[in-house]
Write a protein that holds these residues in place. Structure first.
Motif, short mmCIF file in Angstrom:
data_model
loop_
_atom_site.label_atom_id
_atom_site.label_comp_id
_atom_site.label_asym_id
_atom_site.label_seq_id
_atom_site.Cartn_x
_atom_site.Cartn_y
_atom_site.Cartn_z
N LYS A 173 0.80 -1.23 0.00
CA LYS A 173 0.00 0.00 0.00
C LYS A 173 0.83 1.28 0.00
O LYS A 173 0.28 2.37 -0.09
CB LYS A 173 -0.93 0.01 1.22
N GLY A 174 2.14 1.13 0.14
CA GLY A 174 2.99 2.32 0.27
C GLY A 174 3.06 2.75 1.72
O GLY A 174 2.22 2.36 2.56
N PHE A 175 4.04 3.57 2.02
CA PHE A 175 4.21 4.01 3.41
C PHE A 175 3.06 4.93 3.84
O PHE A 175 2.44 4.71 4.89
CB PHE A 175 5.55 4.74 3.56
N ASP A 176 2.77 5.94 3.04
CA ASP A 176 1.74 6.90 3.42
C ASP A 176 0.34 6.28 3.40
O ASP A 176 -0.56 6.75 4.09
CB ASP A 176 1.78 8.12 2.49
N GLY A 177 0.16 5.20 2.62
CA GLY A 177 -1.14 4.56 2.55
C GLY A 177 -1.41 3.54 3.63
O GLY A 177 -2.49 2.96 3.69
N THR A 178 -0.43 3.29 4.48
CA THR A 178 -0.56 2.31 5.56
C THR A 178 -0.77 3.03 6.89
O THR A 178 -0.10 4.03 7.17
CB THR A 178 0.71 1.44 5.65
#
Length: 225
Positions: free
Chosen positions: A43-48
């Motif tokens: 999900k990516g860093f910012d999306g987690t």
């Protein structure tokens, strides 16, 4: 290595409860890190979110914060491991090796280990961390802050190798600052197509070659061929 018998508890034989608690805490911590990197890759860093990381391990967000101050803190566990391994590698370099050469070989060696999966490093996690740092301004800021906090430790290690006191000698501070700058420049170079680097180890080695050649441009010897 010879195994030792577990410490007996006054109530009877078997491992001490404190030892079991520490092992359980370590397993929980490792599970949180594993779950975080799986989610980061998906999900990516910012999306987690922290909640998603905690849910993946079936613990509460409150439990998560007993182990880590933030999701940035989880991601930077890899950088923490890199730093510890680099200091150990630097300590193992020959004592008569010039200081910048010793640091160069230590740093490049750990970068290669991360890429190959040597010394216990996970190459997939390493690649994920490199991608996350390049893609997330928040994580990049955390990475820079982490490096800044570790600079004093690196300065002391360099001073010890030089046989000098960092309280009265500026040189180990300059070397440590240059090392950190070279590493971040190398990481940036991977995202700059015109520089032609595909591996961090190659970019780091090239950055240190420039440092060793000298930065007082223009100079015939200041740029690697």
């Amino acid at each position: 290595m010879t195994a030792t018998a577990p410490e007996a508890h006054p109530a009877g034989p078997g491992p001490h409860p404190a030892g079991r608690r520490e092992r359980k805490k370590q397993r929980t911590r490792e599970a949180l890190v594993d779950a975080a990197f799986r989610l980061f890759a998906e999900k990516g860093f910012d999306g987690t979110t922290v909640e998603e990381i905690a849910d993946a391990v079936d613990v509460s967000s409150r439990t998560f914060f007993r182990y880590f101050a933030s999701k940035e803190d989880v991601a930077l566990t890899f950088q923490e491991e890199q730093h510890a391994a680099m200091l150990s590698a630097l300590t193992d370099r020959p004592a008569d090796e010039p200081v910048l050469t010793a640091v160069r070989r230590a740093v490049v060696g750990i970068a290669v280990a991360c890429e190959r999966g040597d010394l216990g490093f996970d190459p997939d996690r390493f690649e994920c961390m490199m991608t996350l740092t390049a893609d997330s301004d928040n994580l990049m800021a955390g990475s820079l802050e982490h490096a800044q906090k570790k600079q004093a430790i690196l300065t002391r290690a360099i001073a010890a190798r030089m046989g000098t006191d960092p309280a009265t000698d500026l040189r180990p501070h300059v070397v440590a600052s240059s090392v950190i700058a070279a590493f971040h420049a190398a990481a940036d170079a991977l995202t700059t197509d015109g520089l032609g680097f595909e591996r961090l180890s190659d970019a780091v080695d090239a950055a240190f070659e420039l440092l060793e050649a000298g930065l007082n441009y223009p100079s015939e010897g200041a740029r690697p061929e």
